[in-house]
Design a protein around this motif. Structure first.
Motif, PDB file in Angstrom:
ATOM      1  N   GLN A  11       0.858  -1.193   0.000  1.00 20.37           N
ATOM      2  CA  GLN A  11       0.000   0.000   0.000  1.00 20.37           C
ATOM      3  C   GLN A  11       0.891   1.239   0.000  1.00 20.37           C
ATOM      4  OE1 GLN A  11      -3.469   0.312  -0.065  1.00 20.37           O
ATOM      5  NE2 GLN A  11      -3.378  -1.863  -0.543  1.00 20.37           N
ATOM      6  N   ARG A  12       0.550   2.189  -0.844  1.00 20.96           N
ATOM      7  CA  ARG A  12       1.373   3.386  -1.007  1.00 20.96           C
ATOM      8  C   ARG A  12       0.752   4.552  -0.262  1.00 20.96           C
ATOM      9  NH1 ARG A  12       1.871   6.943  -5.212  1.00 20.96           N
ATOM     10  NH2 ARG A  12       3.934   7.838  -5.175  1.00 20.96           N
ATOM     11  N   PHE A  13       1.415   4.990   0.829  1.00 21.03           N
ATOM     12  CA  PHE A  13       0.980   6.166   1.577  1.00 21.03           C
ATOM     13  C   PHE A  13       2.114   6.614   2.493  1.00 21.03           C
ATOM     14  CE2 PHE A  13      -0.406   2.481   4.045  1.00 21.03           C
ATOM     15  CZ  PHE A  13       0.063   2.762   5.317  1.00 21.03           C
ATOM     16  N   GLU A  14       2.036   7.861   2.884  1.00 24.62           N
ATOM     17  CA  GLU A  14       2.955   8.387   3.887  1.00 24.62           C
ATOM     18  C   GLU A  14       2.219   8.342   5.218  1.00 24.62           C
ATOM     19  OE1 GLU A  14       5.612  11.251   3.195  1.00 24.62           O
ATOM     20  OE2 GLU A  14       5.746  10.852   1.053  1.00 24.62           O
ATOM     21  N   LEU A  15       2.926   7.967   6.260  1.00 27.26           N
ATOM     22  CA  LEU A  15       2.313   7.879   7.583  1.00 27.26           C
ATOM     23  C   LEU A  15       2.873   8.993   8.454  1.00 27.26           C
ATOM     24  CD1 LEU A  15       0.542   6.431   9.652  1.00 27.26           C
ATOM     25  CD2 LEU A  15       2.490   4.920  10.131  1.00 27.26           C
ATOM     26  N   ARG A  16       1.958   9.765   9.032  1.00 23.05           N
ATOM     27  CA  ARG A  16       2.343  10.825   9.969  1.00 23.05           C
ATOM     28  C   ARG A  16       1.593  10.561  11.263  1.00 23.05           C
ATOM     29  NH1 ARG A  16       0.718  16.322  11.284  1.00 23.05           N
ATOM     30  NH2 ARG A  16      -1.051  16.178   9.881  1.00 23.05           N
ATOM     31  N   GLU A  17       2.335  10.470  12.345  1.00 26.12           N
ATOM     32  CA  GLU A  17       1.714  10.220  13.643  1.00 26.12           C
ATOM     33  C   GLU A  17       1.688  11.512  14.439  1.00 26.12           C
ATOM     34  OE1 GLU A  17       1.808   6.904  17.187  1.00 26.12           O
ATOM     35  OE2 GLU A  17       3.267   6.797  15.564  1.00 26.12           O
ATOM     36  N   VAL A  18       0.548  11.807  15.046  1.00 29.34           N
ATOM     37  CA  VAL A  18       0.376  13.013  15.840  1.00 29.34           C
ATOM     38  C   VAL A  18       0.055  12.596  17.273  1.00 29.34           C
ATOM     39  CG1 VAL A  18      -1.001  15.101  16.181  1.00 29.34           C
ATOM     40  CG2 VAL A  18      -0.439  14.348  13.861  1.00 29.34           C
ATOM     41  N   ASP A  19       0.887  13.038  18.199  1.00 29.99           N
ATOM     42  CA  ASP A  19       0.682  12.770  19.627  1.00 29.99           C
ATOM     43  C   ASP A  19      -0.341  13.783  20.138  1.00 29.99           C
ATOM     44  OD1 ASP A  19       0.780  12.491  22.383  1.00 29.99           O
ATOM     45  OD2 ASP A  19       2.946  12.754  22.526  1.00 29.99           O
ATOM     46  N   ILE A  20      -1.515  13.304  20.514  1.00 28.01           N
ATOM     47  CA  ILE A  20      -2.575  14.223  20.946  1.00 28.01           C
ATOM     48  C   ILE A  20      -2.230  14.918  22.264  1.00 28.01           C
ATOM     49  CG2 ILE A  20      -4.374  12.986  19.683  1.00 28.01           C
ATOM     50  CD1 ILE A  20      -5.338  11.937  22.470  1.00 28.01           C
ATOM     51  N   ASP A  21      -1.277  14.368  23.008  1.00 31.64           N
ATOM     52  CA  ASP A  21      -0.855  15.019  24.258  1.00 31.64           C
ATOM     53  C   ASP A  21      -0.134  16.341  24.003  1.00 31.64           C
ATOM     54  OD1 ASP A  21      -1.906  13.049  25.907  1.00 31.64           O
ATOM     55  OD2 ASP A  21      -0.024  11.930  26.028  1.00 31.64           O
ATOM     56  N   SER A  22       0.282  16.568  22.756  1.00 33.04           N
ATOM     57  CA  SER A  22       1.044  17.780  22.427  1.00 33.04           C
ATOM     58  C   SER A  22       0.154  19.010  22.221  1.00 33.04           C
ATOM     59  CB  SER A  22       1.872  17.550  21.164  1.00 33.04           C
ATOM     60  OG  SER A  22       1.017  17.381  20.040  1.00 33.04           O
ATOM     61  N   ASP A  23      -1.171  18.817  22.215  1.00 31.24           N
ATOM     62  CA  ASP A  23      -2.077  19.919  21.918  1.00 31.24           C
ATOM     63  C   ASP A  23      -3.373  19.725  22.703  1.00 31.24           C
ATOM     64  OD1 ASP A  23      -4.461  20.993  20.293  1.00 31.24           O
ATOM     65  OD2 ASP A  23      -2.777  21.950  19.272  1.00 31.24           O
TER      66      ASP A  23
END
Length: 85
Positions: A33-45
């Protein structure tokens, strides 16, 4: 070739469901599967924490929430097929 879609994984540390979702997404990439993965830590906001705390992991593609509380691989693949076409 157009750039691959970006999947955003909203998560937080020490969340086993988030770990499982991340691992599943990474397996999908290895599987072709072709995609870029970006993880966002919800604790940061504070806003993200309020919005997603009871729902993580939340997986979003192109600004659209696809699944919450876990990875629905079929739903992610279906959306990727439409944005990659």
């Amino acid at each position: 070739m157009p750039s691959p879609p970006t999947i955003v994984l909203y998560s937080r540390p020490d969340c086993h469901l988030c770990d499982e979702a991340r691992d599943g997404l990474l397996r999908m990439q290895v599987g072709g599967q072709r995609f870029e993965l970006r993880e966002v830590d919800i604790d940061s906001d504070d806003d993200l924490l309020r919005r997603y705390l009871e729902r993580i992991p939340v997986i979003e593609i192109d600004g659209r929430e696809i699944c919450e509380l876990g990875l629905d691989e079929g739903a992610v693949k279906a959306v990727l097929a439409t944005v990659s076409a």
